[in-house]
Scaffold this motif. Structure first.
Motif, PDB file in Angstrom:
ATOM      1  N   VAL A  45      28.160  12.878  35.229  1.00  0.00           N
ATOM      2  CA  VAL A  45      28.184  14.250  34.588  1.00  0.00           C
ATOM      3  C   VAL A  45      29.390  14.262  33.445  1.00  0.00           C
ATOM      4  CG1 VAL A  45      28.381  16.611  35.140  1.00  0.00           C
ATOM      5  CG2 VAL A  45      27.181  15.398  36.658  1.00  0.00           C
ATOM      6  N   ILE A  46      30.408  13.788  34.106  1.00  0.00           N
ATOM      7  CA  ILE A  46      31.737  13.752  33.041  1.00  0.00           C
ATOM      8  C   ILE A  46      31.288  13.285  31.740  1.00  0.00           C
ATOM      9  CG2 ILE A  46      33.799  12.986  32.542  1.00  0.00           C
ATOM     10  CD1 ILE A  46      34.514  13.565  35.598  1.00  0.00           C
ATOM     11  N   SER A  47      30.571  11.985  32.076  1.00  0.00           N
ATOM     12  CA  SER A  47      30.217  11.015  30.875  1.00  0.00           C
ATOM     13  C   SER A  47      29.312  11.743  29.767  1.00  0.00           C
ATOM     14  CB  SER A  47      29.387   9.781  31.366  1.00  0.00           C
ATOM     15  OG  SER A  47      29.151   9.031  30.309  1.00  0.00           O
ATOM     16  N   GLN A  48      28.413  12.865  30.248  1.00  0.00           N
ATOM     17  CA  GLN A  48      27.838  13.529  29.451  1.00  0.00           C
ATOM     18  C   GLN A  48      28.404  14.313  28.257  1.00  0.00           C
ATOM     19  OE1 GLN A  48      24.177  13.079  29.912  1.00  0.00           O
ATOM     20  NE2 GLN A  48      25.166  11.879  31.511  1.00  0.00           N
ATOM     21  N   PHE A  49      29.917  14.547  28.576  1.00  0.00           N
ATOM     22  CA  PHE A  49      30.298  15.471  27.741  1.00  0.00           C
ATOM     23  C   PHE A  49      31.612  14.456  27.007  1.00  0.00           C
ATOM     24  CE2 PHE A  49      28.915  18.179  31.343  1.00  0.00           C
ATOM     25  CZ  PHE A  49      28.474  19.101  30.522  1.00  0.00           C
ATOM     26  N   THR A  50      31.738  13.264  27.432  1.00  0.00           N
ATOM     27  CA  THR A  50      33.097  12.482  27.177  1.00  0.00           C
ATOM     28  C   THR A  50      32.315  11.042  26.661  1.00  0.00           C
ATOM     29  OG1 THR A  50      33.200  11.618  29.302  1.00  0.00           O
ATOM     30  CG2 THR A  50      34.464  13.541  28.640  1.00  0.00           C
ATOM     31  N   LEU A  98      31.557   8.617  28.390  1.00  0.00           N
ATOM     32  CA  LEU A  98      32.431   7.805  29.295  1.00  0.00           C
ATOM     33  C   LEU A  98      31.592   6.522  29.308  1.00  0.00           C
ATOM     34  CD1 LEU A  98      35.230   7.499  31.085  1.00  0.00           C
ATOM     35  CD2 LEU A  98      33.811   8.111  32.873  1.00  0.00           C
ATOM     36  N   PHE A  99      30.510   6.245  30.044  1.00  0.00           N
ATOM     37  CA  PHE A  99      29.596   5.092  30.111  1.00  0.00           C
ATOM     38  C   PHE A  99      28.640   4.754  28.950  1.00  0.00           C
ATOM     39  CE2 PHE A  99      30.306   6.472  34.786  1.00  0.00           C
ATOM     40  CZ  PHE A  99      31.505   5.892  34.980  1.00  0.00           C
ATOM     41  N   TYR A 100      28.255   5.885  28.348  1.00  0.00           N
ATOM     42  CA  TYR A 100      27.105   5.636  27.065  1.00  0.00           C
ATOM     43  C   TYR A 100      27.106   6.575  26.303  1.00  0.00           C
ATOM     44  CZ  TYR A 100      24.408   8.510  30.163  1.00  0.00           C
ATOM     45  OH  TYR A 100      23.802   9.903  31.080  1.00  0.00           O
ATOM     46  N   PHE A 113      30.977   1.249  30.332  1.00  0.00           N
ATOM     47  CA  PHE A 113      29.777   1.042  30.955  1.00  0.00           C
ATOM     48  C   PHE A 113      29.895  -0.087  32.027  1.00  0.00           C
ATOM     49  CE2 PHE A 113      25.694  -1.435  31.407  1.00  0.00           C
ATOM     50  CZ  PHE A 113      24.754  -0.320  31.746  1.00  0.00           C
ATOM     51  N   PRO A 114      30.585  -1.164  31.994  1.00  0.00           N
ATOM     52  CA  PRO A 114      30.457  -2.154  33.139  1.00  0.00           C
ATOM     53  C   PRO A 114      31.261  -1.441  34.462  1.00  0.00           C
ATOM     54  CG  PRO A 114      31.350  -3.155  31.165  1.00  0.00           C
ATOM     55  CD  PRO A 114      30.978  -1.762  30.815  1.00  0.00           C
ATOM     56  N   LEU A 115      32.223  -0.649  34.267  1.00  0.00           N
ATOM     57  CA  LEU A 115      32.613   0.306  35.366  1.00  0.00           C
ATOM     58  C   LEU A 115      31.536   1.061  35.940  1.00  0.00           C
ATOM     59  CD1 LEU A 115      35.007   1.534  37.092  1.00  0.00           C
ATOM     60  CD2 LEU A 115      35.089   3.393  35.139  1.00  0.00           C
ATOM     61  N   GLY A 116      30.580   1.547  35.255  1.00  0.00           N
ATOM     62  CA  GLY A 116      29.609   2.395  35.902  1.00  0.00           C
ATOM     63  C   GLY A 116      28.335   1.425  36.592  1.00  0.00           C
ATOM     64  N   VAL A 117      28.352   0.320  36.257  1.00  0.00           N
ATOM     65  CA  VAL A 117      27.398  -0.983  36.857  1.00  0.00           C
ATOM     66  C   VAL A 117      28.348  -1.109  38.074  1.00  0.00           C
ATOM     67  CG1 VAL A 117      26.771  -3.167  36.632  1.00  0.00           C
ATOM     68  CG2 VAL A 117      26.594  -1.703  34.768  1.00  0.00           C
ATOM     69  N   GLY A 118      29.543  -1.518  38.252  1.00  0.00           N
ATOM     70  CA  GLY A 118      29.974  -1.827  39.354  1.00  0.00           C
ATOM     71  C   GLY A 118      30.198  -0.699  40.316  1.00  0.00           C
ATOM     72  N   VAL A 159      29.589  -9.528  38.254  1.00  0.00           N
ATOM     73  CA  VAL A 159      29.429  -8.652  37.287  1.00  0.00           C
ATOM     74  C   VAL A 159      30.613  -8.989  36.121  1.00  0.00           C
ATOM     75  CG1 VAL A 159      29.437  -6.303  36.399  1.00  0.00           C
ATOM     76  CG2 VAL A 159      28.154  -6.738  38.360  1.00  0.00           C
ATOM     77  N   LEU A 160      31.782  -9.149  36.670  1.00  0.00           N
ATOM     78  CA  LEU A 160      32.827  -9.228  35.509  1.00  0.00           C
ATOM     79  C   LEU A 160      32.639 -10.441  34.817  1.00  0.00           C
ATOM     80  CD1 LEU A 160      35.960  -8.040  37.423  1.00  0.00           C
ATOM     81  CD2 LEU A 160      34.835  -6.636  35.795  1.00  0.00           C
ATOM     82  N   VAL A 161      32.284 -11.708  35.527  1.00  0.00           N
ATOM     83  CA  VAL A 161      32.125 -13.067  34.830  1.00  0.00           C
ATOM     84  C   VAL A 161      31.086 -12.812  33.618  1.00  0.00           C
ATOM     85  CG1 VAL A 161      31.222 -15.147  35.274  1.00  0.00           C
ATOM     86  CG2 VAL A 161      33.106 -14.325  36.765  1.00  0.00           C
ATOM     87  N   ILE A 162      29.979 -12.229  34.220  1.00  0.00           N
ATOM     88  CA  ILE A 162      28.769 -12.152  33.107  1.00  0.00           C
ATOM     89  C   ILE A 162      29.353 -11.286  32.010  1.00  0.00           C
ATOM     90  CG2 ILE A 162      26.644 -11.279  32.734  1.00  0.00           C
ATOM     91  CD1 ILE A 162      25.958 -11.827  35.791  1.00  0.00           C
ATOM     92  N   ILE A 163      29.972 -10.090  32.161  1.00  0.00           N
ATOM     93  CA  ILE A 163      30.453  -9.237  31.305  1.00  0.00           C
ATOM     94  C   ILE A 163      31.464 -10.217  30.349  1.00  0.00           C
ATOM     95  CG2 ILE A 163      31.848  -7.356  30.509  1.00  0.00           C
ATOM     96  CD1 ILE A 163      30.537  -5.929  33.077  1.00  0.00           C
ATOM     97  N   SER A 164      32.233 -10.929  30.806  1.00  0.00           N
ATOM     98  CA  SER A 164      33.123 -11.716  30.219  1.00  0.00           C
ATOM     99  C   SER A 164      32.569 -12.850  29.197  1.00  0.00           C
ATOM    100  CB  SER A 164      34.172 -12.656  31.383  1.00  0.00           C
ATOM    101  OG  SER A 164      34.848 -11.552  32.159  1.00  0.00           O
ATOM    102  N   ILE A 165      31.326 -13.473  29.797  1.00  0.00           N
ATOM    103  CA  ILE A 165      30.631 -14.249  29.176  1.00  0.00           C
ATOM    104  C   ILE A 165      30.166 -13.723  27.925  1.00  0.00           C
ATOM    105  CG2 ILE A 165      29.045 -15.916  29.233  1.00  0.00           C
ATOM    106  CD1 ILE A 165      29.506 -16.641  31.908  1.00  0.00           C
TER     107      ILE A 165
END
Length: 705
Positions: free
Chosen positions: A139-144, A146-148, A162-167, A287-293
């Motif tokens: 909900v906060i991301s709709q105004f900031t 944050l994720f997308y 966005f990776p934080l949202g996935v986690g 997730v972090l390893v895939i994001i890192s690659i």
């Protein structure tokens, strides 16, 4: 996203959404929701249907810049995430209902202490907290953003976090998975596997969406998982229907109950904690390893540079220099009011972990009297409305002379560009404002802090995994010790009961199965018919003459030595010795109620071994023996004769023909009937058939191996 991918995504989402709604309504029909034993499954199906529907709407209105499209894209993405977290909670609740073997009240989430005392896993409340946190952040991301965020074309883009949202979205599922794994021994295999498969598809979807963006992998996998839960519950619904049970409880597998000590329960609780931590960290690390690659795509940024830099300023994330080359300028011969010069620029990427993948900038130039010499240059240069626009060359641009990747700017690197431009004499580019816009990708593995963070997580993961395995090993050792103690007690009682029976059976030589049956039922007449038994007879050639030249002790010693070799081979190859009569040896294979068995193959192989045993005997004995062997396959009757001295024997036409094969055979040759030959022809070669006259059978085809 291509039109084909978009069409496939919308079609798949709508199709799965329709079926999830249909399943939810089907489960709901005929029952009040509060009294429905599968209320939680209904919520899972309906929320999954809404999630898929909203995701389809997001695809449909993607890129629609109308007012309706603007609202629909934002609302659809918002509700997709809300439904996603809601599904995660209800799946965990559904697993807890299986563990408690009852329909739980949703009000228990407001009374956590009471719920924990009643055996509700604490992980349910952890999942609830993460789901509420995730919904609040969305909900906060709709105004900031944050994720997308959404660009001016109303297109969805991932943002930095966005990776934080996935986690956060992944953790509830991983925690629920640990609950399932920790209680696998309490559930029947079919129920455990059914619930476990639900988690496999979403986990695969998470990996796919991080690797290949553009297709709704996670939501489609959740839709398939929800349908799987429904289909796996059909059998339980049938049991409920035919048993007439429509109570509040869920008809589910019978759970095992074990009495454990307080210390064991504490150890199990510790093991569950470390197991949950290890699995959760494992998912996050993946997730972090895939994001890192792959890197993290950052939103487009625009820098307003009041004056071009003369040299790089390392304190700025990006610096752009653009000026006239002091050595390369001249007066335009065709227009004396203009100066021709080479204009050089450099883009400095001072960011240590970010690659600039696309860029363009504009700078003021006089509207009249300016022109650019045709390239190609390291950049696409255009003049319009008093500005010079410079863009990164792309695949189809004529200026792309080095390849598109050449114009990306890696961390702490620079890219030079330039062109030849004609301007009025008084034009000074160093006095002009530059508007620089760039897109970039964050490469976390090039950031030391991220590497340290990843290393710390990995160390904690290793520690948690090690402790989990160690505690699990101790728990299993304790369980095995308890089982061993119980087994010893049970076996001691059984041995005492079997002692008297075993003493009587020691005097009798019987097949193992017959001995068990006779021990269990000593008064029963034991006789069985077997459809396909292979019988062997052997006889020593000229035994009467040989035994007449020997003492009785020598005859017995000779027969004992040879028949001992035969017995040892029979035991090795699974052949049942029936009896010996003088110098004759009788054995059988395939004493089973199955018509198709390998008894014939084993018997022919055994017969060949007997010939080898005779040769070995002759090598170590002054007496040279020859034997005849006859083999036949077919139905027999087997049984035990007598009450005090048991004799196990077989009878039937098959036995008589086998004896006839031996008596009409040749020394040191294996003589078999056509029935045996047909069952072993794939493994052994036989001579051409001969015909013999068998009493009661007439002429028969026989063969020699």
């Amino acid at each position: 996203m291509s039109d084909l991918t978009r069409t496939i995504s919308i079609s798949s989402l709508c199709f799965l959404s329709f079926f999830c709604f249909q399943v939810g309504v089907f489960l709901w029909s005929g029952h009040k929701l509060k009294q429905n034993g599968r209320r939680t499954l209904i919520f899972i199906e309906l929320f999954t249907g809404f999630m898929l529907l909203f995701d389809a709407l997001a695809y449909i209105f993607r890129g629609n810049i109308s007012q309706l499209g603007w609202f629909m894209v934002r609302l659809s993405n918002l509700f997709v995430y809300i439904c996603n977290f809601s599904i995660s909670f209800f799946v965990c609740f559904y697993v807890c209902e299986f563990l408690k073997q009852a329909r739980l009240s949703l009000t228990l989430i407001f009374h956590p202490k009471t719920a924990l005392k009643n055996g509700i896993p604490i992980q349910l409340f952890v999942v609830l907290f993460l789901c509420i946190l995730g919904i609040c952040l969305i909900v906060i991301s709709q105004f900031t953003n944050l994720f997308y965020y959404f660009d001016e074309n109303n297109l969805y883009h991932r943002n930095t976090l966005f990776p934080l949202g996935v986690g956060i979205g992944l953790l509830p599922g991983l925690i629920t998975l640990t609950v399932l794994l920790q209680n696998r021994k309490k559930m029947q295999t079919n129920a455990f596997v059914s619930l476990l498969l639900y988690f496999v598809l979403p986990l695969v979807g998470v990996i796919l969406i991080l690797v290949s963006y553009g297709f709704s992998w996670i939501n489609i996998s959740l839709g398939l998982g929800a349908l799987h839960l429904f289909y796996s519950s059909i059998k339980l619904m049938e049991i409920e229907f035919y048993s007439g049970e429509r109570a509040h409880s869920i008809i589910s597998p019978v759970y095992k109950s074990e009495v454990t000590s307080i210390e064991t329960r504490k150890r199990v609780a510790r093991n569950h904690f470390w197991q949950g931590l290890a699995i959760s960290l494992g998912g996050v690390l993946l997730v972090l390893v895939i994001i890192s690659i792959r890197g993290i795509s950052l939103p487009e940024k625009t820098l307003i540079i009041e004056k071009p830099y003369i040299e790089n300023d390392s304190s700025k994330s990006v610096c752009v220099t653009f000026g006239r080359n002091a050595e390369k300028h001249w007066v335009d011969e065709g227009d004396p009011d203009r100066t021709g010069a080479q204009y050089d620029g450099v883009i400095f990427n001072n960011m240590s972990s970010t690659i600039i993948t696309d860029w363009h900038f504009s700078i003021y130039v006089p509207e009249k009297g300016c022109s650019i010499d045709p390239g190609p240059w390291n950049g696409t240069f255009t003049l319009s409305d008093g500005t010079l626009d410079v863009k990164k060359p792309h695949a189809d641009d004529a200026e792309n002379i080095h390849g598109e990747d050449f114009y990306t700017i890696t961390p702490l690197k620079t890219l030079g560009f330039g062109c030849i431009m004609y301007t009025p004499h008084n034009y000074q580019p160093l006095d002009q404002k530059i508007i620089f816009t760039y897109s970039s990708i964050l490469k976390p593995l090039t950031n030391k802090l991220f590497i340290v963070f990843l290393a710390v997580l990995f160390i904690i993961f290793i520690i948690a995994t090690t402790i989990m395995l160690f505690e699990g090993k101790l728990i299993r050792v304790e369980e095995e010790n308890k089982k061993l103690e119980n087994t010893v007690k049970e076996r001691t009682k059984e041995l005492e009961a079997e002692k008297n029976r075993s003493e009587n059976l020691l005097l009798n030589i019987l097949p193992k199965e017959i001995a068990k049956e006779l021990t269990a039922h000593p008064e029963r007449t034991i006789a069985k018919e077997y459809p396909n038994v292979t019988v062997l007879f052997t006889d020593i050639v000229g035994f009467t003459k040989i035994s007449g030249e020997m003492t009785a002790e020598e005859v017995v010693t000779m027969l004992n030595k040879m028949f001992t070799m035969f017995d040892e081979r029979a035991q090795r190859e699974g052949i049942e010795k029936i009896k010996t009569i003088g110098d004759a040896y009788m054995a059988a294979a395939g004493l089973t109620e199955e018509e198709f068995n390998d008894g014939a193959l084993r018997m022919v192989r055994f017969a060949k071994g007997l010939l080898q045993d005779v040769q070995t005997f002759n090598e170590n004995s002054n007496i040279k023996l020859l034997i005849r062997l006859g083999v036949n396959s077919g139905p027999v009757v087997a049984g035990v004769i007598g009450k005090t001295k048991f004799i196990y024997d077989i009878w039937g036409d098959t036995v008589n023909v086998a004896s006839r094969m031996e008596s009409t055979g040749m020394p040191m040759r294996i003589h078999v009937t056509e029935t045996t030959k047909d069952q072993t022809i794939s493994r052994f070669q036989y001579s051409k058939n001969t015909e013999i006259d068998v009493k009661g059978k007439g002429m028969m085809k026989t063969f020699f191996l």
